[in-house]
Design an enzyme around this catalytic site. Structure first.
Site, PDB file in Angstrom:
ATOM      1  N   ASP A   6      -0.030 -11.115  11.258  1.00  0.00           N
ATOM      2  CA  ASP A   6       0.578  -9.954  10.612  1.00  0.00           C
ATOM      3  C   ASP A   6      -0.552  -8.947  10.409  1.00  0.00           C
ATOM      4  OD1 ASP A   6       1.582  -8.067   8.869  1.00  0.00           O
ATOM      5  OD2 ASP A   6       1.887  -9.454   7.195  1.00  0.00           O
ATOM      6  N   LYS A  68      -3.830   1.663   9.924  1.00  0.00           N
ATOM      7  CA  LYS A  68      -2.599   1.378  10.675  1.00  0.00           C
ATOM      8  C   LYS A  68      -1.719   2.631  10.747  1.00  0.00           C
ATOM      9  CE  LYS A  68       1.307  -1.866  10.614  1.00  0.00           C
ATOM     10  NZ  LYS A  68       1.805  -3.088   9.940  1.00  0.00           N
ATOM     11  N   GLU A 145       8.273  -6.735  12.775  1.00  0.00           N
ATOM     12  CA  GLU A 145       8.043  -7.421  11.507  1.00  0.00           C
ATOM     13  C   GLU A 145       9.322  -8.031  10.911  1.00  0.00           C
ATOM     14  OE1 GLU A 145       5.880  -4.411   9.407  1.00  0.00           O
ATOM     15  OE2 GLU A 145       4.105  -4.706  10.633  1.00  0.00           O
ATOM     16  N   ASP A 168      11.498  -4.335   3.599  1.00  0.00           N
ATOM     17  CA  ASP A 168      10.050  -4.533   3.688  1.00  0.00           C
ATOM     18  C   ASP A 168       9.296  -3.310   3.196  1.00  0.00           C
ATOM     19  OD1 ASP A 168       7.411  -4.840   4.397  1.00  0.00           O
ATOM     20  OD2 ASP A 168       7.805  -5.379   6.483  1.00  0.00           O
TER      21      ASP A 168
END
Ligand code: AMP
Length: 568
Positions: A6, A68, A145, A168
């Protein structure tokens, strides 16, 4: 050895499939989460993880985090003497995770399944793949994800086939996805989100409260603002975490040798963060709408991402759905664990039921067009979607376009990806020029077909029917390392998809039966059969194989009933 990773905005984690279950791997300092941070040490050596996170406040010019968010862009981050691309910084994190896994497992790690937000576009996915390769990992697959989260929650072992919603909220991104299992196939039915919303934004709300309270004491010279911002952010993070456990928490920093503190109450935080909480609702609605799923038919609402620990977020979710979400698995661990489940699946461990994963196209793909309104005014640069976001892939769809001018000799199709109505705000992937026959007087249709597969191979086929003119363009991952033979094989597989559903044997046979029934009946019955045919043709035009299959079965049943030809 294959691992699941992850690669998070704030933290990353690595897990492995062992003894029939996924297991997280601790890093060199014994932690299961490794901060996604990089810093250049005083001796010039690169630091990754907690050591880099620690230097963030004291050496902001030598440290990088939250990169990211820049993935897929050319924005470089300067660390001391050199600038780094976002994928290079991510590669350093991946390399460190790889080393931790190798130390833990006592075996070399050769490949990885890496997760990306469902919302990531083609460029961001490519950058992630490149990061893995730069870290010396064979990137077996990038999975969304939410798909990983669903696997961690064992969606593949559920009896019920009702979809569940993965909520999420991480450090920097917010994703809502509907994940469904159907006949042993797990699928992201729809996804929506906001890739500029996460825990960091809630930190900003705390910083704003602290600035109000501390006021003048927080003055900084321009050269010091970056450092002050980082000091405030780090303090806000501590305060916010503490607020997950209590009604009030101290905010404490040391600035220019002076200790400064104030108390932040959960109530004040909640009020300040309300605009952020409000932004959680829209993507939830969009995902439900896109997936055509009503909230009360969901089997689970699953919480992922560290920021879902905030009570105000949990309350908002409970209010939104009228029931409590499931947070059985540590929200920081679920995605890495799910990636390891997929890695286990890849290495065909017997402990897992055989399941196939399908994916959706997370963004819309289409071409640019122009529109002439009734007054003759022409608007150019409009985006005409061909494959809509959330279409199950692999997929192949076509649309017909006409030239704007009666004597136009060439049509140029710009190929774009994005959600904006205007191509200028979308990402351009390529361009295709198509010559037109003379004297078409504008009365010509140009067939534009897009075919897209799981690995991001996009094929564009443009045909001018009746003229023999055909142009093709293949847009594929430049970093794709697969051999030409594999590439050819994959393209061949895509070929099979290109038959329009109306021309596929089973659909054609059912349609023929329906048409025959239409011819044989009169009056009301004929009208009813006509409606069935129109409906089925409408379904075929949408080119969704699963929807077509269901509609075909229904039509067959209806024909059987009317025809009295039941075989039972
Ligand atoms: P991720 O990107 O999934 O690693 O999520 C990390 C985010 O979760 C960061 O913004 C953290 O601040 C947040 N987070 C972790 N633990 C807590 C906590 N106990 N309370 C509030 N937020 C948390």
């Amino acid at each position: 050895m294959l691992v699941g990773i992850d690669l998070g905005t704030t933290n990353s984690a690595v897990a492995v499939w062992r003894d029939g279950r996924p297991e997280l791997i601790p890093n060199a300092v014994g932690e299961l989460l490794t901060p996604s941070a990089v810093s250049v040490g005083d001796d010039g050596a690169l630091l990754v993880g907690i050591a880099a996170r620690e230097r963030q406040a004291t050496h902001p010019g030598l440290s990088a985090a939250i990169f990211k968010r820049r993935m897929g862009t050319a924005e470089e981050v300067r660390l001391g003497k050199r600038s780094y691309r976002p994928e290079e910084l991510s590669a350093m994190v991946l390399r460190s995770l790889k080393a931790d896994a190798e130390a833990f497992l006592g075996a070399p790690v050769t490949g990885a399944v890496i997760t990306v937000p469902a919302y990531f576009n083609d460029r961001q996915r490519k950058a992630t793949r490149r990061a893995g390769e730069l870290a010396g990992l064979n990137v077996e697959r990038l999975i969304n994800e939410p798909t990983a989260a669903a696997l961690a929650y064992g969606i593949h072992e559920l009896e019920e086939e009702r979809p569940f919603l993965v909520f999420d909220l991480g450090g920097g991104t917010f994703d809502v996805s509907l994940v469904e299992i159907f006949d042993g196939v797990i699928e992201v039915r729809a996804s929506a989100g906001d890739n500029r919303l996460g825990g960091e934004d809630f930190n900003a709300a705390i910083v704003a409260l602290a600035r109000d309270a501390l006021g003048e004491a927080l003055k900084a010279k321009p050269a010091e603002t970056a450092m002050l911002d980082e000091v405030l952010r780090a303090a806000a993070e501590r305060t916010r975490r503490a607020l997950s456990e209590s009604d009030s928490a101290p905010f404490q920093i040391v600035w220019k040798g002076e200790a400064l503190a104030c108390d932040i109450t959960a109530a004040a935080f909640e009020e300040r963060a309300q605009p952020l909480v409000d932004r959680l609702r829209d993507p939830v609605l969009r995902a439900l709408r896109d997936g055509n799923v009503r909230a009360d038919t969901l089997s689970e609402i699953v919480m992922v991402g560290g920021a879902t620990r905030m009570p105000l977020v949990r309350r908002a979710v409970t209010r939104m759905f009228g029931r409590f979400p499931n947070a059985r698995i540590n929200p920081d661990h679920a995605i890495a664990l799910g990636a390891a489940v997929q890695a286990g699946l890849k290495s065909r461990d017997a402990a897992l039921k055989e399941i196939r994963l399908t994916d959706v196209c997370p963004f819309t793909l289409g071409v640019d067009t122009a529109h002439r309104d009734a007054s003759g005014k022409v608007t150019t640069g409009l985006f005409a979607p061909i494959i809509e976001r959330n279409t199950v892939i692999p997929t192949s769809r076509s649309e017909v376009f006409s030239p704007m001018e009666a004597h136009q000799q060439v049509v140029t199709f710009g190929i774009y990806q994005g959600e904006s109505r205007f191509v200028a705000q979308n990402v351009k992937l390529g361009q295709l020029d198509v010559p037109l026959p003379k004297d078409h007087r504008g009365l010509i249709g140009i067939d534009v077909r897009f075919t897209y597969d799981v690995s991001g191979l996009l094929e564009i086929d443009v045909e001018v029917p009746g003229t023999g003119t055909r142009r093709q363009l293949v847009i594929r991952d430049e970093e794709d390392r697969e051999s030409e033979a594999d590439f050819a094989k994959r393209r061949q597989l895509l070929e099979a998809l290109k038959v329009h559903p109306r021309d596929q044997a089973a659909n054609a046979a059912t349609l023929a039966r329906a048409n025959q029934l239409f011819e044989n009946r009169l009056g009301h019955e004929r009208q009813v059969v006509g409606e069935w045919i129109a409906h089925f043709e409408g379904v075929m035009a949408r080119q969704d194989p699963r929807e077509i299959e269901t509609a075909r079965a229904e039509l067959e049943k209806a024909i059987d009933a009317m025809d009295g030809e039941q075989y039972l």
